[in-house]
Scaffold this active site. Sequence first.
Site, mmCIF file in Angstrom:
data_model
loop_
_atom_site.group_PDB
_atom_site.id
_atom_site.type_symbol
_atom_site.label_atom_id
_atom_site.label_comp_id
_atom_site.label_asym_id
_atom_site.label_seq_id
_atom_site.Cartn_x
_atom_site.Cartn_y
_atom_site.Cartn_z
ATOM 1 N N ALA B 33 11.693 33.061 45.715
ATOM 2 C CA ALA B 33 11.945 33.999 44.618
ATOM 3 C C ALA B 33 10.658 34.544 44.015
ATOM 4 O O ALA B 33 10.667 35.579 43.358
ATOM 5 C CB ALA B 33 12.763 33.317 43.536
ATOM 6 N N ARG B 45 31.771 20.002 27.236
ATOM 7 C CA ARG B 45 32.631 19.429 26.218
ATOM 8 C C ARG B 45 32.151 18.034 25.827
ATOM 9 O O ARG B 45 32.023 17.712 24.664
ATOM 10 C CB ARG B 45 34.085 19.362 26.710
ATOM 11 C CG ARG B 45 34.950 20.373 25.973
ATOM 12 C CD ARG B 45 36.370 20.309 26.458
ATOM 13 N NE ARG B 45 36.427 20.523 27.916
ATOM 14 C CZ ARG B 45 37.549 20.814 28.575
ATOM 15 N NH1 ARG B 45 38.686 20.901 27.913
ATOM 16 N NH2 ARG B 45 37.548 21.004 29.867
ATOM 17 N N LYS B 105 36.863 33.817 40.069
ATOM 18 C CA LYS B 105 37.598 34.881 40.765
ATOM 19 C C LYS B 105 38.777 35.399 39.959
ATOM 20 O O LYS B 105 39.065 36.582 39.956
ATOM 21 C CB LYS B 105 38.065 34.373 42.121
ATOM 22 C CG LYS B 105 38.903 33.104 42.025
ATOM 23 C CD LYS B 105 38.552 32.067 43.062
ATOM 24 C CE LYS B 105 37.352 31.274 42.606
ATOM 25 N NZ LYS B 105 37.041 30.069 43.380
ATOM 26 N N GLU B 190 44.540 20.338 44.793
ATOM 27 C CA GLU B 190 44.533 19.865 43.419
ATOM 28 C C GLU B 190 45.882 19.243 43.066
ATOM 29 O O GLU B 190 46.874 19.440 43.762
ATOM 30 C CB GLU B 190 44.259 21.038 42.478
ATOM 31 C CG GLU B 190 43.154 21.923 42.971
ATOM 32 C CD GLU B 190 42.236 22.380 41.866
ATOM 33 O OE1 GLU B 190 42.409 21.957 40.725
ATOM 34 O OE2 GLU B 190 41.331 23.163 42.174
ATOM 35 N N LYS B 205 40.642 36.565 45.310
ATOM 36 C CA LYS B 205 39.441 36.817 46.125
ATOM 37 C C LYS B 205 39.591 38.110 46.924
ATOM 38 O O LYS B 205 38.652 38.900 47.051
ATOM 39 C CB LYS B 205 39.196 35.632 47.056
ATOM 40 C CG LYS B 205 38.890 34.329 46.307
ATOM 41 C CD LYS B 205 39.006 33.125 47.232
ATOM 42 C CE LYS B 205 38.733 31.823 46.493
ATOM 43 N NZ LYS B 205 39.153 30.642 47.297
#
Lengths: 444, 444
Positions: B33, B45, B105, B190, B205
């Site tokens: 970079a 949190r 997304k 999930e 997507k």
Amino acid sequence: MKPIQAGLLGLGTVGGGVFDVLRRNQDEISRRAGRGIQITMVAARDVARAQSLVGPDVQVLGDASAIIANPDIAIVIELIGGCGIAKTLVLEAIAAGKHVVTANKALLAVHGSEIFAAASARGVMVAFEAAVAGGIPIIKALREGLTANRIQWLAGIINGTTNFILSEMRSQGRDFDVVLEEAQRLGYAEADPGFDIQGVDAAHKLTLMSAIAFGIPVQFDKAHVEGITALATADIRYAEQLGYRIKLLGITKRVDKGVELRVHPCLVPAKRLIANVEGAMNAVVVQGDAVGTTLYYGKGAGAEPTASAVIADLVDIARLHTADPEHRVPHLAFQPHTLADAMDALPVLPMSEVVTSYYLRLRVADQAGVLAQVTGLLAEAGVSIDAVLQREADEVGGAGSAQTDLIILTHDTREGTMDAVMARMQALTTVLAPITRLRKEALN
Amino acid sequence: MKPIQAGLLGLGTVGGGVFDVLRRNQDEISRRAGRGIQITMVAARDVARAQSLVGPDVQVLGDASAIIANPDIAIVIELIGGCGIAKTLVLEAIAAGKHVVTANKALLAVHGSEIFAAASARGVMVAFEAAVAGGIPIIKALREGLTANRIQWLAGIINGTTNFILSEMRSQGRDFDVVLEEAQRLGYAEADPGFDIQGVDAAHKLTLMSAIAFGIPVQFDKAHVEGITALATADIRYAEQLGYRIKLLGITKRVDKGVELRVHPCLVPAKRLIANVEGAMNAVVVQGDAVGTTLYYGKGAGAEPTASAVIADLVDIARLHTADPEHRVPHLAFQPHTLADAMDALPVLPMSEVVTSYYLRLRVADQAGVLAQVTGLLAEAGVSIDAVLQREADEVGGAGSAQTDLIILTHDTREGTMDAVMARMQALTTVLAPITRLRKEALN
């Protein structure tokens, strides 16, 4: 904003493709780039023919230097090829402060260090997406898309001619010479196919990818280069029986001691995606420490696929030319001042230091004890065996002289070790012909 | 040059991955970079837990807004997900003049127009490589690598959970429910898999890719979304016998009247590379008019593959943030002022206007004339047949009630036509169960 003007040197197949695609898709491209990109001058040997191709709006000259010198030209597109006049003109363009787009892999693989240094000193870009794998945006993926990664290795089918030949040899069961002739007839191989079939073209491309993957200078002279001219259909068949395909791969790998840089035919497990890349298509597998395995596939040659890459570079330059040079993507992905140190830390290894696994085919006398002799030598050298395939004997030399093929797959071995043990095997009186040795990579 | 400072909102799986990769590869990344990239502040949190993960050099806060407001922070990385607080914070960051990198997304597919407009007005970048196909640099390929091309279509396996489930259903011959449970146990799915298995994640997507491929605004609400919950193993088996694999594909196509935008299970010829993408891997095939067919393959999810994409965006911003906004890569590939016209010229078509080919499975009475009835209806509707597979009859309902599966592959047909003829077939007394209809794409 005014269109950015480019001068095109060389109106051959690819040059014509660039001109056509740029004209056909000019609206779409300028909607993306935010400004137009126009080829306003073309240099060609046959000026009249070129003029008839590009039409009256474009100025065609026989003198490329006059185009480079023209103050309206911001980008010079070099599509002449080779390391002769093309090198002179690229350096001339850089000296004149022009950005350069080129598809010339040979030039950059051999003279890249000189060219990139000159460009950096002058503050111009030399873009070369089209030099590797045609329209596949693999340079951009390596330099930008995978920039978070420590690249571990990459392996590519980066020469369409040889992949076409290998695909035909396998699917038709025909010999190299026969398929090469067919490839020449179909236009997949050039009249002088030397650079392709001897692996030189692939090595040029691999050299460029290796440099941008690992942050080292281009070092074509240190690449191990082996082609497909010696490949027998028997080996393609045996490989298939063992669950492998033979591909001409360019492989570069970061290992403890340095970098492997090698082009050679290679057995790849048939279930890998890259093993199923057929015909004149190209594909590159890249392994990064964060991203894991990625693969990039597409047409590696041809007028319009190559033009796709050339024009992507033109758009990049149109976007980046107003930025400070320090904010541009470095030519070889890493900041130039870091390359020399990296070369010391990551030297290109001699082939004897490469570690890979092997496919060996031995033509042996069909008699008791031969397998024990051969495997005994391997065991003594510490080479461990992955699989053995022994064929039915066939009578070739009359009664009493039955021969057979013995195929051995090894686990990972240093190539120097393999060279030594092969010499000992070759010296056995029961080994009747030169041993065939191919390398094998898991690519997972 | 001083390192550029980023604030990370959300230290979950992906956030942790970004932090780890950036720290591990910081030398390599800054060599590329030209300057360091540091995450100096994190919002989480559970502040204590986050602080123990990132170490004492990083400031951890519970208040994300304080990070956004900090003048040292140039880039905000949003890895919270969803369209609630994430949307508020992204808009807050833009308003504060911060560049944004996000993997979200859902947020961009639904609220992209609002977010990109706000970013353009404020002159900041919103980068989202990580939002599509994890570590595969497909956004960069579409926006930059293929910029010369008029994109004709793209099709992708862009949800790893469903591809894992389909791979297992095929290789193990097991039912959807069983495999889903296994996937949940292995962490490939999930606990609440709804967005994945119903195709919603893939549609988010696809919506983003469609916009950057064709230069139209994001229009998630117009996408046709179908998941894999209704897919039977019988269809996977029949498809295989006919030379196809079933994949959950996101497909977007430019046709005469507009753009197709659809997610659904789809038969693909088994010999295509994308048909051989197994397990949780992702792949996208892109067809451009100049480049031809290209394919991009890799891991579509996971902490480090996604981090690879997030960091690539950070490097891009580090490079481009000093350039004029007009010289940057547009958020949706094309200059924003051109999107509205393009939407008029290329409306998203209703599903009834989509043209594709079909796989039909009919449970029929095993009696003379049934095939003639069914094919007669297709002929009347002008649907031409590519292949028919009729199974041996099996006795399911006792004597005299033999049934069989009739599988029909059609050639290209308008979906509205197919809907109508399916209703007529369904009404036949010899058709004993609801007809299964899957779409089929050649992808060549």
